[in-house]
Scaffold this active site. Structure first.
Site, PDB file in Angstrom:
ATOM      1  N   CYS A  75       0.858  -1.182   0.000  1.00 48.85           N
ATOM      2  CA  CYS A  75       0.000   0.000   0.000  1.00 48.85           C
ATOM      3  C   CYS A  75       0.892   1.230   0.000  1.00 48.85           C
ATOM      4  O   CYS A  75       1.851   1.306   0.754  1.00 48.85           O
ATOM      5  CB  CYS A  75      -0.922  -0.003   1.205  1.00 48.85           C
ATOM      6  N   HIS A 166      -3.875  -3.787 -10.269  1.00 48.58           N
ATOM      7  CA  HIS A 166      -4.568  -2.566 -10.680  1.00 48.58           C
ATOM      8  C   HIS A 166      -5.068  -2.698 -12.115  1.00 48.58           C
ATOM      9  O   HIS A 166      -4.359  -3.206 -12.980  1.00 48.58           O
ATOM     10  CB  HIS A 166      -3.634  -1.355 -10.563  1.00 48.58           C
ATOM     11  N   GLU A 215     -11.152   0.747  -4.524  1.00 54.71           N
ATOM     12  CA  GLU A 215     -10.103  -0.134  -4.026  1.00 54.71           C
ATOM     13  C   GLU A 215     -10.613  -1.528  -3.700  1.00 54.71           C
ATOM     14  O   GLU A 215     -11.688  -1.695  -3.105  1.00 54.71           O
ATOM     15  CB  GLU A 215      -9.479   0.445  -2.762  1.00 54.71           C
ATOM     16  N   CYS A 224      -5.216   6.541  -3.482  1.00 52.29           N
ATOM     17  CA  CYS A 224      -4.554   5.238  -3.473  1.00 52.29           C
ATOM     18  C   CYS A 224      -3.179   5.407  -4.106  1.00 52.29           C
ATOM     19  O   CYS A 224      -3.065   5.758  -5.268  1.00 52.29           O
ATOM     20  CB  CYS A 224      -5.374   4.208  -4.245  1.00 52.29           C
ATOM     21  N   GLY A 227      -2.224   2.785  -6.646  1.00 54.74           N
ATOM     22  CA  GLY A 227      -3.073   3.060  -7.807  1.00 54.74           C
ATOM     23  C   GLY A 227      -2.553   4.222  -8.630  1.00 54.74           C
ATOM     24  O   GLY A 227      -2.574   4.181  -9.868  1.00 54.74           O
TER      25      GLY A 227
HETATM   26  O1  ZDP Z   1      -4.527  -3.855  -3.009  1.00 55.59           O
HETATM   27  C1  ZDP Z   1      -5.386  -3.556  -2.190  1.00 55.59           C
HETATM   28  O2  ZDP Z   1      -6.169  -4.423  -1.696  1.00 55.59           O
HETATM   29  C2  ZDP Z   1      -5.488  -2.130  -1.725  1.00 55.59           C
HETATM   30  N1  ZDP Z   1      -6.818  -1.852  -1.245  1.00 55.59           N
HETATM   31  C3  ZDP Z   1      -4.467  -1.944  -0.666  1.00 55.59           C
HETATM   32  C4  ZDP Z   1      -4.410  -0.569  -0.134  1.00 55.59           C
HETATM   33  C5  ZDP Z   1      -3.775   0.320  -1.118  1.00 55.59           C
HETATM   34  C6  ZDP Z   1      -3.589   1.723  -0.588  1.00 55.59           C
HETATM   35  N2  ZDP Z   1      -4.803   2.464  -0.698  1.00 55.59           N
HETATM   36  C7  ZDP Z   1      -2.521   2.450  -1.369  1.00 55.59           C
HETATM   37  O3  ZDP Z   1      -2.367   3.631  -1.105  1.00 55.59           O
HETATM   38  O4  ZDP Z   1      -1.831   1.858  -2.181  1.00 55.59           O
HETATM   39  C8  ZDP Z   1      -3.206   1.757   0.824  1.00 55.59           C
END
Ligand code: ZDP
Length: 280
Positions: A75, A166, A215, A224, A227
Site C-alpha cells: 500500500c 490494478h 479499491e 490510493c 493506484g
Molecule cells: O490492493 C489492495 O487491496 C489495496 N486496497 C491496498 C491498499 C492500497 C492503498 N490504498 C494504497 O495507497 O496503495 C493503501
C-alpha cells in the site's frame, strides 16, 4: 489487553497504525480488522497497519489489512504513514532518514524528506498478465488497452501490478463515472482471480491527470498510492503521459515518476498524524 494505536492519513486515505515492533500483539483476525475500520462500531479507517520487526536485513516489516479484513501485498499511502509513524516513535534515536521495509510485495525503501513529505521507491511495475494476475491475456503478455465488459459497457483497460493488482481505464470526464455502481463489478470481475483495484483516469495534460479509485477490499477511497503509480505507468504504456506527472486525487495530489533509467517507480506525498487512542 488494551492496545495503543495512532490514526494517520495520506491524502484522506486513512489508517490505524499499531506499533508491534516487539511482536507482543497477536495479529488481527479479519473480523477484528473489519470491526476496527468500521466508522460507526469501530475507530473508522480504510485499513489497519502493523509495524513489526524487520526480516532479511530490513529495518522493519509492514502488514496491512483492508477494511474488509483482507490482507493486501502493498500500500502506497499506508507505507508513507508507516514511515512517519516510525520516525515519531523513534524520535531522537532515529538514525538517518531512510527505512527499508519488508512487505509481501518485497523490500520497499522510504525516504523522509526535509519538507515532511515521504518519497518511496515503489520498485519495478509488473506488467505480465500472470503477474497482475488476470486472465484477460495469455500469461506472458502485457494487458494494454484490452476490452473488458462491465455494467453492459465495453471499457478498454490496462493492467499493472505494484505488488497489488490494478486495472486502469482512461475516461473523458472522471467526475461523471458512477463509481459507487460499477466499482465492485470491476473488483469482482472473473478476469481478476485475486480481485483488483480499479482506477479511472482523466488526462488533463501529459504531466497532469485526475484519478478516482475503487479499491479492492475498501471500496471508494480518497486516494490510493499504488493506484496512482500504476496509473502513471499505464499512461506511459498507452502513450498518454510523460514519465513524470502529478496525479490529482479527491484527497489531494501525489508526484509520481517512472524512471526510464532504472525502470523503478517513485512516489512522493504527504502524511498527517491525526490522533492516538487505546483499543479495548
Ligand atoms: O490492493 C489492495 O487491496 C489495496 N486496497 C491496498 C491498499 C492500497 C492503498 N490504498 C494504497 O495507497 O496503495 C493503501
Amino acid at each position: 489487553m488494551a492496545i495503543e494505536f495512532t490514526k494517520y492519513h495520506g491524502l484522506g486515505n486513512d489508517f490505524i497504525l499499531i506499533d508491534n515492533r516487539s511482536s507482543s500483539i497477536p495479529v488481527l483476525t479479519p473480523e477484528q480488522a473489519v470491526k476496527l475500520c468500521d466508522r460507526h462500531f469501530g475507530i473508522g479507517a480504510n485499513g489497519v497497519i502493523f509495524s513489526l520487526p524487520g526480516q532479511n536485513g530490513t529495518d522493519y516489516t509492514m502488514r496491512i489489512f483492508n477494511s474488509d479484513g483482507s490482507e493486501p501485498e502493498m500500500c502506497g499511502n499506508g507505507i508513507r504513514c508507516l514511515a512517519t509513524f516510525l520516525a515519531d516513535l523513534e524520535g531522537d534515536t532515529r538514525n538517518g532518514d531512510q527505512y527499508r521495509i519488508h512487505t509481501l510485495a518485497g523490500v520497499i525503501t522510504l525516504q523522509l524528506m526535509p519538507d515532511g513529505q515521504v518519497k518511496v521507491d515503489m520498485g519495478l511495475p509488473r506488467l505480465l498478465a500472470s503477474e497482475i494476475p488476470t486472465n484477460l491475456c495469455p500469461a506472458n503478455e502485457k494487458v494494454i488497452n484490452q476490452p473488458l465488459e462491465v455494467a453492459g459497457k465495453t471499457w478498454h483497460v490496462t493492467c499493472v501490478s505494484m505488488g497489488n493488482p490494478h486495472c486502469i481505464t482512461f475516461v473523458d470526464d472522471v467526475a461523471a463515472i458512477p463509481l459507487e455502481v460499477i466499482g465492485s463489478q470491476f473488483e469482482h470481475h472473473p478476469a481478476f482471480p485475486q480481485r483488483t483495484n480499479t482506477e479511472f483516469i482523466e488526462v488533463v495534460r501529459r504531466d497532469y491527470v485526475k484519478m478516482r479509485v475503487w479499491e479492492r477490499g475498501a471500496g471508494i477511497t480518497l486516494a490510493c498510492g499504488t493506484g496512482a503509480c500504476a496509473s502513471l505507468v499505464a499512461g506511459v504504456l498507452t502513450g498518454r503521459c510523460d514519465d513524470t506527472a502529478t496525479v490529482e486525487l479527491p484527497g489531494g495530489s501525489l508526484q509520481i515518476e517512472w524512471s526510464q533509467e532504472d525502470q523503478r517507480v517513485y512516489m512522493t506525498g504527504p502524511t498527517e498524524r491525526v490522533f492516538t487512542g487505546k483499543i479495548g
